[in-house]
Design a protein around this motif. Structure first.
Motif, short mmCIF file in Angstrom:
data_model
loop_
_atom_site.label_atom_id
_atom_site.label_comp_id
_atom_site.label_asym_id
_atom_site.label_seq_id
_atom_site.Cartn_x
_atom_site.Cartn_y
_atom_site.Cartn_z
N TYR A 1 -0.82 36.42 5.78
CA TYR A 1 -0.38 35.15 5.19
C TYR A 1 -0.47 35.23 3.68
N ASP A 2 0.56 34.71 3.03
CA ASP A 2 0.62 34.69 1.58
C ASP A 2 0.67 33.24 1.10
N GLU A 3 -0.22 32.85 0.17
CA GLU A 3 -0.22 31.49 -0.36
C GLU A 3 0.93 31.34 -1.36
N VAL A 4 1.90 30.48 -1.02
CA VAL A 4 3.12 30.40 -1.81
C VAL A 4 3.18 29.18 -2.75
N GLU A 5 2.50 28.08 -2.41
CA GLU A 5 2.53 26.91 -3.29
C GLU A 5 1.43 25.92 -2.90
N HIS A 6 1.25 24.91 -3.75
CA HIS A 6 0.31 23.83 -3.49
C HIS A 6 1.06 22.51 -3.42
N LEU A 7 0.54 21.59 -2.62
CA LEU A 7 1.10 20.24 -2.50
C LEU A 7 0.08 19.24 -3.03
N ILE A 8 0.54 18.29 -3.83
CA ILE A 8 -0.35 17.29 -4.42
C ILE A 8 0.21 15.89 -4.15
N ASP A 9 -0.41 14.88 -4.75
CA ASP A 9 -0.03 13.48 -4.53
C ASP A 9 1.48 13.27 -4.71
N GLY A 10 2.10 12.66 -3.70
CA GLY A 10 3.52 12.36 -3.77
C GLY A 10 4.41 13.39 -3.11
N GLY B 1 0.78 -1.23 0.00
CA GLY B 1 0.00 0.00 0.00
C GLY B 1 0.81 1.28 0.00
N PHE B 2 1.97 1.28 0.70
CA PHE B 2 2.68 2.54 0.94
C PHE B 2 4.10 2.60 0.37
N SER B 3 4.66 1.47 -0.04
CA SER B 3 6.08 1.45 -0.41
C SER B 3 6.41 2.40 -1.54
N ARG B 4 5.49 2.53 -2.52
CA ARG B 4 5.79 3.39 -3.68
C ARG B 4 5.96 4.85 -3.27
N PHE B 5 5.26 5.29 -2.21
CA PHE B 5 5.40 6.66 -1.75
C PHE B 5 6.72 6.87 -1.01
N VAL B 6 7.06 5.92 -0.15
CA VAL B 6 8.30 6.04 0.63
C VAL B 6 9.52 5.96 -0.27
N MET B 7 9.51 5.06 -1.25
CA MET B 7 10.67 4.85 -2.11
C MET B 7 10.90 6.00 -3.08
N ARG B 8 9.90 6.87 -3.27
CA ARG B 8 10.08 8.04 -4.13
C ARG B 8 10.87 9.15 -3.45
N ILE B 9 10.98 9.10 -2.13
CA ILE B 9 11.67 10.15 -1.39
C ILE B 9 13.18 9.97 -1.58
N PRO C 1 18.73 -0.26 2.14
CA PRO C 1 18.39 -1.69 2.07
C PRO C 1 16.88 -1.91 2.16
N ARG C 2 16.41 -2.92 1.46
CA ARG C 2 14.98 -3.21 1.42
C ARG C 2 14.44 -3.54 2.81
N GLU C 3 15.27 -4.20 3.66
CA GLU C 3 14.82 -4.56 4.99
C GLU C 3 14.50 -3.32 5.82
N ILE C 4 15.32 -2.26 5.68
CA ILE C 4 15.09 -1.03 6.43
C ILE C 4 13.86 -0.31 5.88
N LEU C 5 13.73 -0.29 4.55
CA LEU C 5 12.56 0.37 3.94
C LEU C 5 11.27 -0.30 4.38
N LYS C 6 11.29 -1.63 4.50
CA LYS C 6 10.09 -2.34 4.95
C LYS C 6 9.70 -1.90 6.36
N LYS C 7 10.68 -1.72 7.23
CA LYS C 7 10.40 -1.30 8.60
C LYS C 7 9.86 0.13 8.64
#
Length: 294
Positions: free
Chosen positions: A219-228, A147-155, A162-168
């Motif tokens: 406050y000034d709106e400086v940017e937007h954040l989207i998926d990823g 469910g989540f690995s694709r988001f974490v691995m994009r960072i 190592p894959r073992e650390i990413l899994k944790k």
């Protein structure tokens, strides 16, 4: 003359003790428990009745040696997951589909009434936690990974880890739902961890002080954040991370959250990776600061 696969081994007349199968030697079937244990272990070993065995072994003697080798090497890891993988894959798929359905109901089908939606989300979370606690850790980890690995691995900071650390790390991920116009991060408040946008749109506001005496800050709106997109990474590597912006959900958003204390506890045994990430994050922050000054 060939007498068939099961008769191809010649027992010499001088043999005092006939050769026995590894399960007969190590388990036996004197009691009901041992008979069941023997039957269970036999499911995971080469089968004498499998016609395909004749392509790999030319005698029952060779088959017995193969069974003995596999049993002695892998008996400590014999469990349902190793035999019925197709069943567990299908089970995980159903759990994943149910999870996505819950998220869909949370974000699209419910009434816009905040009290009703908040109560419903709380009930859904309670159901998810109950299901999660009833499953083995190995299944929970695999569900989280799919469910989540694709988001974490994009960072970029986690690139090459190592894959073992990413899994944790993925297993630490918690899903958070923020309704429209909800403040996700407030300026001047300590960051609690890494946040990754799974779905939705968020606005980033930066506070400016008045240019003249008596002028109120704005406050000034400086940017937007989207998926990823992600933010709060500095809090993972330092205790002095204070948010300099306010982030507000423009639409209903799902955020993947990695709590900083849990992350630091995980990285105690991986100090080299932690210090490497700390240096990367601090260099990036310094670069951004220099660009703003210029």
């Amino acid at each position: 003359m060939s007498r068939g696969f099961h008769e191809s081994y010649y027992d010499h007349a001088c043999r005092v003790i006939s050769e026995r199968d590894i399960l007969d030697r190590n388990i036996g079937d004197v009691t009901l428990f041992k008979a069941i244990k023997k039957k269970w272990n036999d499911l995971f070993l080469l089968s004498y009745s499998d016609t395909r065995a004749g392509d790999l072994y030319h005698s029952t003697h060779a088959m017995r040696l193969g069974r003995s080798h596999h049993y002695l090497m892998h008996r400590g890891s014999i469990h349902p997951l190793s035999k019925f993988r197709n069943f567990w894959d299908m089970f995980i798929l159903h759990v994943f589909i149910m999870h996505q359905l819950f998220v869909y109901l949370n974000t699209t089908l419910l009434l816009r009434s905040v009290p009703v939606l908040t109560t419903y989300i709380a009930k859904i979370k309670m159901i998810e936690n109950t299901i999660k606690k009833s499953l083995p850790n190995s299944l929970n980890e695999e569900i989280a990974w799919h469910g989540f690995s694709r988001f974490v691995m994009r960072i970029p900071y986690f690139s090459g880890w190592p894959r073992e650390i990413l899994k944790k790390i993925v297993y630490l991920v918690e899903e958070l739902i923020f309704l429209e116009n909800t403040v996700v991060v407030e300026s001047g408040v300590a960051s609690q961890g890494l946040m990754i946008v799974d779905s939705g749109v968020l606005a980033v506001y930066k506070m400016h002080n008045g240019n003249h005496f008596g002028t109120k800050p704005f406050y000034d709106e400086v940017e937007h954040l989207i998926d990823g997109d992600y933010f709060g990474q500095l809090s993972l590597v330092t205790e002095r991370a204070i948010s300099t912006t306010t982030i507000v959900a423009i639409t209903t958003c799902k955020i993947l959250f990695v709590e900083k204390t849990l992350f630091k506890h995980l990285m105690r045994n991986n100090r080299d990776l932690f210090y490497s990430m700390q240096e990367e994050v601090q260099n990036e922050i310094t670069k951004l600061t220099d660009e703003i000054v210029e």
